[in-house]
Write an enzyme that holds these catalytic residues in place. Structure first.
Site, PDB file in Angstrom:
ATOM      1  N   LYS A  52      24.235 -63.485   1.285  1.00  0.00           N
ATOM      2  CA  LYS A  52      23.551 -64.011   3.126  1.00  0.00           C
ATOM      3  C   LYS A  52      22.596 -65.186   2.397  1.00  0.00           C
ATOM      4  O   LYS A  52      22.725 -65.941   3.822  1.00  0.00           O
ATOM      5  CB  LYS A  52      22.815 -62.753   3.750  1.00  0.00           C
ATOM      6  CG  LYS A  52      23.523 -61.660   4.040  1.00  0.00           C
ATOM      7  CD  LYS A  52      23.076 -60.535   4.532  1.00  0.00           C
ATOM      8  CE  LYS A  52      23.821 -59.180   4.281  1.00  0.00           C
ATOM      9  NZ  LYS A  52      23.045 -58.301   5.199  1.00  0.00           N
ATOM     10  N   GLN A  96      17.851 -55.295   4.902  1.00  0.00           N
ATOM     11  CA  GLN A  96      18.981 -54.450   4.591  1.00  0.00           C
ATOM     12  C   GLN A  96      18.893 -53.444   4.559  1.00  0.00           C
ATOM     13  O   GLN A  96      17.854 -52.367   3.492  1.00  0.00           O
ATOM     14  CB  GLN A  96      18.894 -55.350   2.495  1.00  0.00           C
ATOM     15  CG  GLN A  96      20.193 -55.327   2.146  1.00  0.00           C
ATOM     16  CD  GLN A  96      21.732 -55.979   2.717  1.00  0.00           C
ATOM     17  OE1 GLN A  96      21.417 -56.962   3.637  1.00  0.00           O
ATOM     18  NE2 GLN A  96      22.711 -54.755   2.332  1.00  0.00           N
ATOM     19  N   ASP A 119      21.236 -58.258  12.867  1.00  0.00           N
ATOM     20  CA  ASP A 119      22.266 -57.056  12.408  1.00  0.00           C
ATOM     21  C   ASP A 119      22.898 -56.098  13.634  1.00  0.00           C
ATOM     22  O   ASP A 119      24.136 -55.092  13.028  1.00  0.00           O
ATOM     23  CB  ASP A 119      21.681 -55.967  11.682  1.00  0.00           C
ATOM     24  CG  ASP A 119      22.359 -56.148   9.880  1.00  0.00           C
ATOM     25  OD1 ASP A 119      23.339 -56.570   9.442  1.00  0.00           O
ATOM     26  OD2 ASP A 119      20.686 -55.871   9.450  1.00  0.00           O
TER      27      ASP A 119
HETATM   28  N1  GUN Z   1      24.075 -52.828   3.873  1.00  0.00           N
HETATM   29  C1  GUN Z   1      25.064 -51.883   4.002  1.00  0.00           C
HETATM   30  N2  GUN Z   1      25.593 -53.160   4.998  1.00  0.00           N
HETATM   31  C2  GUN Z   1      25.114 -53.947   5.678  1.00  0.00           C
HETATM   32  C3  GUN Z   1      24.387 -54.650   7.080  1.00  0.00           C
HETATM   33  O1  GUN Z   1      25.503 -54.988   7.517  1.00  0.00           O
HETATM   34  N3  GUN Z   1      23.716 -54.833   7.246  1.00  0.00           N
HETATM   35  C4  GUN Z   1      22.112 -54.579   6.625  1.00  0.00           C
HETATM   36  N4  GUN Z   1      21.173 -54.964   6.964  1.00  0.00           N
HETATM   37  N5  GUN Z   1      22.500 -53.432   5.810  1.00  0.00           N
HETATM   38  C5  GUN Z   1      23.450 -53.396   5.158  1.00  0.00           C
END
Ligand code: GUN
Length: 290
Positions: A52, A96, A119
Site C-alpha cells: 500500500k 490494518q 477502508d
Molecule cells: N486485512 C485484510 N484485508 C484488509 C483490508 O482491506 N483493510 C485492512 N485495513 N485490513 C485488512
C-alpha cells in the site's frame, strides 16, 4: 477462458490516478496523504501494508506508516487513531486488520473518522453503501466491481453467489452485486459455514465470488460451465521448491476450475492488486470529504 488480470488493471488505474495527482499538484492543491497503522509483526499484514505504501509513492501520494507493537493497549491505539483523525494533513487512513486478540476491532473501526475511512469499514460508510449514498466503499469489494466493469462483464439479471459473509468482503460484496448500478442488479445468494447443499447453490452462479478463506476449497464440480469466478482467497503454503519457501494459493482450485470459466481471477495477481487500486481511489475521493 479469459483471465481477469488484476495486476494489469490495478497498474492502469494507478497510472490514471498519478495523472490526476500531477494535475492537482500543478494547480497548487494539496498532495493526497494516506496513512496506515500496523500493529504487530504478522508477515502477511506487513506485505500488504508495504504494498500500500509503495503504491502511494507510485501515484504521487504522501504516505505515513505508523508501526505499533502488538503489546500496545487498546486505549493507546484508540489515542493514535484520534491523533490521525485530527491531523489535517492526512486525508485518509487505515488500520490494518487483523488486530491482536486483546483489542476490540469494532471499537477501533468506530473510532476512525467517517471522513477519513478509506477502508469503508465504519458503520456510517457501510450504511451509506446500503442506501446507495455517496461514501467510501470497502476496498476489496469495490476493487472487484471495478475489475468486472473494466472487463465489461454483464451482471444485470444474473445469478451471483457469494461464499463467505465477512464484514470486510462477503457482506459488502453481496450488497454491491444487488445494488441498482452498472455492475450490480444481480440476484444474490450469500452462503456461509451453515449453508446446506453448498455445491447445488454455487452451481447456479453465473458469477461466483469466493471469499471464505480456505485454500483450494472450490472444485470444478461446484462451478457452472461458463461462470465468472472471482477468487478473493490468498494463502501462503510451504513449498521448498520456491526461493521464498512458500507459494500462494486461492480459495479456488484454479487448475481444474479455470477451464470451465468464461472469466477467472488468478492468485496472485487478481483481487489483491485491485484492493490496493481501490484504496488509492478512495484516498483521492477523501480529499473532497473534508
Ligand atoms: N486485512 C485484510 N484485508 C484488509 C483490508 O482491506 N483493510 C485492512 N485495513 N485490513 C485488512
Amino acid at each position: 477462458m479469459i483471465l481477469l488480470d488484476g495486476k494489469k488493471t490495478s497498474s492502469d488505474i494507478k497510472d490514471e490516478i498519478a495523472i490526476k495527482v500531477a494535475e492537482l499538484k500543478q494547480q497548487g492543491e494539496k498532495t493526497p496523504h494516506l496513512a496506515a497503522i500496523i500493529v504487530g509483526n504478522d508477515g502477511a499484514s506487513r506485505t500488504y501494508v508495504n504494498a500500500k505504501v509503495k503504491s502511494c509513492e507510485k501515484v504521487g501520494f504522501n504516505s505515513t506508516l505508523v508501526e505499533l507493537p502488538d503489546t500496545i493497549s487498546e486505549a493507546d491505539l484508540l489515542a493514535k487513531v484520534e491523533e490521525l483523525n485530527n491531523n489535517d494533513d492526512i486525508d485518509g487512513f487505515i488500520v490494518q486488520l487483523p488486530l491482536p486478540k486483546h483489542i476490540d476491532e469494532h471499537k477501533v473501526t468506530l473510532a476512525v473518522s467517517p471522513a477519513k475511512d478509506v477502508d469503508g469499514f465504519h458503520p456510517e460508510s457501510v450504511g451509506r453503501m446500503m442506501l446507495g449514498l455517496p461514501g467510501f466503499l470497502a476496498a476489496t469489494p469495490a476493487g472487484i466491481v471495478e475489475l468486472l466493469d473494466r472487463y465489461d462483464i454483464e451482471t444485470s439479471g444474473k445469478e451471483c453467489v457469494v461464499i463467505g459473509r465477512s464484514h470486510i468482503v462477503g457482506s459488502p460484496m453481496s450488497v454491491l452485486m444487488w445494488r441498482n448500478s452498472k455492475i450490480g442488479n444481480c440476484t444474490v445468494t450469500i452462503t456461509h459455514s451453515r449453508t446446506k447443499n453448498l455445491a447445488e447453490i454455487t452451481k447456479r452462479a453465473d458469477i461466483l465470488i469466493v471469499a471464505l478463506g480456505k485454500p483450494e476449497f472450490v472444485s470444478a464440480d461446484m462451478v457452472k460451465e461458463g461462470a465468472v469466478v472471482v477468487d478473493v482467497g490468498i494463502h501462503r503454503v510451504e513449498d521448498a521448491s520456491k526461493k521464498s519457501g512458500f507459494r500462494l494459493l486461492g480459495d479456488v482450485k484454479f487448475d481444474e476450475v479455470s477451464p470451465k470459466c468464461s472469466h477467472i481471477t488468478p492468485v496472485p495477481g487478481g483481487v489483491g492488486p485491485m484492493t490496493i487500486a481501490s484504496l488509492m481511489m478512495n484516498t483521492l475521493q477523501a480529499i473532497d470529504m473534508k
